[in-house]
Write a protein that holds these residues in place. Structure first.
Motif, PDB file in Angstrom:
ATOM      1  N   ARG A   1       0.838  -1.220   0.000  1.00  0.00           N
ATOM      2  CA  ARG A   1       0.000   0.000   0.000  1.00  0.00           C
ATOM      3  C   ARG A   1       0.865   1.261   0.000  1.00  0.00           C
ATOM      4  O   ARG A   1       0.578   2.240  -0.709  1.00  0.00           O
ATOM      5  N   ARG A   2       1.953   1.230   0.769  1.00  0.00           N
ATOM      6  CA  ARG A   2       2.851   2.391   0.805  1.00  0.00           C
ATOM      7  C   ARG A   2       3.529   2.586  -0.549  1.00  0.00           C
ATOM      8  O   ARG A   2       3.713   3.736  -0.997  1.00  0.00           O
ATOM      9  N   LEU A   3       3.931   1.480  -1.172  1.00  0.00           N
ATOM     10  CA  LEU A   3       4.543   1.589  -2.499  1.00  0.00           C
ATOM     11  C   LEU A   3       3.538   2.138  -3.513  1.00  0.00           C
ATOM     12  O   LEU A   3       3.903   2.959  -4.369  1.00  0.00           O
ATOM     13  N   LEU A   4       2.295   1.689  -3.421  1.00  0.00           N
ATOM     14  CA  LEU A   4       1.264   2.214  -4.331  1.00  0.00           C
ATOM     15  C   LEU A   4       1.047   3.710  -4.087  1.00  0.00           C
ATOM     16  O   LEU A   4       0.854   4.473  -5.045  1.00  0.00           O
TER      17      LEU A   4
ATOM     18  N   ILE B   1      10.969  -5.014 -26.134  1.00  0.00           N
ATOM     19  CA  ILE B   1       9.616  -4.746 -25.633  1.00  0.00           C
ATOM     20  C   ILE B   1       9.755  -4.240 -24.202  1.00  0.00           C
ATOM     21  O   ILE B   1      10.406  -4.866 -23.370  1.00  0.00           O
ATOM     22  N   VAL B   2       9.145  -3.111 -23.923  1.00  0.00           N
ATOM     23  CA  VAL B   2       9.141  -2.520 -22.582  1.00  0.00           C
ATOM     24  C   VAL B   2       7.735  -2.683 -22.030  1.00  0.00           C
ATOM     25  O   VAL B   2       6.747  -2.352 -22.697  1.00  0.00           O
ATOM     26  N   MET B   3       7.657  -3.200 -20.806  1.00  0.00           N
ATOM     27  CA  MET B   3       6.346  -3.430 -20.192  1.00  0.00           C
ATOM     28  C   MET B   3       6.203  -2.568 -18.936  1.00  0.00           C
ATOM     29  O   MET B   3       7.107  -2.539 -18.087  1.00  0.00           O
ATOM     30  N   LEU B   4       5.061  -1.901 -18.869  1.00  0.00           N
ATOM     31  CA  LEU B   4       4.743  -1.025 -17.742  1.00  0.00           C
ATOM     32  C   LEU B   4       3.422  -1.444 -17.112  1.00  0.00           C
ATOM     33  O   LEU B   4       2.590  -2.085 -17.759  1.00  0.00           O
ATOM     34  N   ARG B   5       3.230  -1.003 -15.902  1.00  0.00           N
ATOM     35  CA  ARG B   5       1.922  -1.170 -15.253  1.00  0.00           C
ATOM     36  C   ARG B   5       0.917  -0.305 -16.032  1.00  0.00           C
ATOM     37  O   ARG B   5       1.253   0.770 -16.525  1.00  0.00           O
ATOM     38  N   ARG B   6      -0.307  -0.762 -16.133  1.00  0.00           N
ATOM     39  CA  ARG B   6      -1.324  -0.034 -16.907  1.00  0.00           C
ATOM     40  C   ARG B   6      -1.438   1.431 -16.430  1.00  0.00           C
ATOM     41  O   ARG B   6      -1.531   2.346 -17.242  1.00  0.00           O
ATOM     42  N   ASP B   7      -1.394   1.643 -15.115  1.00  0.00           N
ATOM     43  CA  ASP B   7      -1.517   3.010 -14.590  1.00  0.00           C
ATOM     44  C   ASP B   7      -0.307   3.883 -14.923  1.00  0.00           C
ATOM     45  O   ASP B   7      -0.370   5.105 -14.785  1.00  0.00           O
ATOM     46  N   ASP B   8       0.795   3.274 -15.349  1.00  0.00           N
ATOM     47  CA  ASP B   8       2.001   4.029 -15.705  1.00  0.00           C
ATOM     48  C   ASP B   8       2.133   4.231 -17.216  1.00  0.00           C
ATOM     49  O   ASP B   8       3.092   4.847 -17.674  1.00  0.00           O
TER      50      ASP B   8
ATOM     51  N   GLU C   1      -0.461  -6.435 -17.316  1.00  0.00           N
ATOM     52  CA  GLU C   1      -1.386  -6.626 -16.192  1.00  0.00           C
ATOM     53  C   GLU C   1      -0.723  -7.346 -15.009  1.00  0.00           C
ATOM     54  O   GLU C   1      -1.213  -7.286 -13.893  1.00  0.00           O
ATOM     55  N   ALA C   2       0.392  -8.015 -15.255  1.00  0.00           N
ATOM     56  CA  ALA C   2       1.081  -8.717 -14.169  1.00  0.00           C
ATOM     57  C   ALA C   2       1.804  -7.749 -13.234  1.00  0.00           C
ATOM     58  O   ALA C   2       2.112  -8.097 -12.106  1.00  0.00           O
ATOM     59  N   ILE C   3       2.090  -6.549 -13.705  1.00  0.00           N
ATOM     60  CA  ILE C   3       2.736  -5.544 -12.847  1.00  0.00           C
ATOM     61  C   ILE C   3       1.636  -4.848 -12.053  1.00  0.00           C
ATOM     62  O   ILE C   3       0.832  -4.106 -12.610  1.00  0.00           O
ATOM     63  N   LYS C   4       1.599  -5.104 -10.768  1.00  0.00           N
ATOM     64  CA  LYS C   4       0.532  -4.564  -9.918  1.00  0.00           C
ATOM     65  C   LYS C   4       0.945  -3.291  -9.194  1.00  0.00           C
ATOM     66  O   LYS C   4       0.114  -2.441  -8.908  1.00  0.00           O
TER      67      LYS C   4
ATOM     68  N   THR D   1      10.764  -4.265 -11.541  1.00  0.00           N
ATOM     69  CA  THR D   1       9.475  -3.823 -11.015  1.00  0.00           C
ATOM     70  C   THR D   1       9.523  -3.756  -9.497  1.00  0.00           C
ATOM     71  O   THR D   1      10.304  -4.461  -8.842  1.00  0.00           O
ATOM     72  N   LEU D   2       8.686  -2.909  -8.950  1.00  0.00           N
ATOM     73  CA  LEU D   2       8.562  -2.854  -7.493  1.00  0.00           C
ATOM     74  C   LEU D   2       7.956  -4.151  -6.976  1.00  0.00           C
ATOM     75  O   LEU D   2       8.250  -4.572  -5.856  1.00  0.00           O
ATOM     76  N   ASP D   3       7.159  -4.797  -7.811  1.00  0.00           N
ATOM     77  CA  ASP D   3       6.557  -6.086  -7.441  1.00  0.00           C
ATOM     78  C   ASP D   3       7.646  -7.117  -7.141  1.00  0.00           C
ATOM     79  O   ASP D   3       7.638  -7.780  -6.100  1.00  0.00           O
ATOM     80  N   SER D   4       8.600  -7.259  -8.080  1.00  0.00           N
ATOM     81  CA  SER D   4       9.655  -8.266  -7.887  1.00  0.00           C
ATOM     82  C   SER D   4      10.614  -7.846  -6.779  1.00  0.00           C
ATOM     83  O   SER D   4      11.105  -8.689  -6.032  1.00  0.00           O
TER      84      SER D   4
END
Length: 189
Positions: free
Chosen positions: A87-90, A119-126, A147-150, A168-171
């Motif tokens: 939540r803090r990261l979000l 290929i560069v992959m980003l979170r949808r919100d980014d 979509e895998a990047i939350k 990613t912040l996820d990993s």
């Protein structure tokens, strides 16, 4: 006198037989008593062994149950801690500092993978940052929403060169779990 002598001898014989019978009876009684005592001792030993085995099994089952309960509790605490960090990261992803971090990550990854077909992959919100971040990767780069990047961050893939980079912040958060387990004090022994 013969009669007396015969009677005395018969009495002595009778006494001898009675003594032998009494001695036989005592020996038989002692033997029977020893057998009964041995059987009782054996039964008591069997019962003690059974009680010990049962108690050991019961203690072992309780220890296993308590260990499972502790493991579940540790997982609950870990999950709660990591959810709070998530939540803090979000919240962080909604700040200008996150946009700067994304620019730095893109600059580093672009230098490591400036190849055509990347290929560069980003979170949808980014995805709104794609034009600015794409500048660090050169011309023939595709930028996709993943979509895998939350939480946030960037993944880069170039199939022709076999490169896959995950920043990613996820990993990064997931990579902290082993450290957390070993340093949190939530060990189970």
């Amino acid at each position: 006198m013969i009669q007396q002598s015969v009677m005395a001898e018969a009495g002595a014989q009778a006494q001898k037989l009675q003594d032998q019978a009494r001695e036989f009876k005592e020996t038989a009684m002692k033997k029977a008593e020893e057998e009964v005592l041995q059987e009782l001792y054996s039964r008591i030993q069997d019962e003690i062994t059974e009680i010990h085995t049962s108690a050991t099994r019961s203690v072992s089952q309780k220890e296993t149950k308590e260990r499972q309960d502790l493991l579940l509790r540790r997982e609950e605490i870990t999950r709660a801690v990591f959810e709070q960090v998530k939540r803090r990261l979000l919240d962080f992803t909604r700040t200008p500092a996150y946009h700067e971090l994304m620019n730095e990550i893109a600059k580093e990854l672009g230098a490591r993978c400036p190849m055509e077909g990347t290929i560069v992959m980003l979170r949808r919100d980014d995805y709104h940052l794609s034009a600015k971040l794409g500048e660090h990767f050169g011309k023939n780069v595709r930028i996709l929403a993943d979509e895998a990047i939350k939480i946030g961050g960037i993944k880069v893939m170039n199939q022709s060169s076999g490169i896959f980079l995950d920043e990613t912040l996820d990993s990064r958060l997931e990579d902290q779990k082993p450290w957390f387990y070993s340093h949190s004090g939530l060990t189970i022994t």
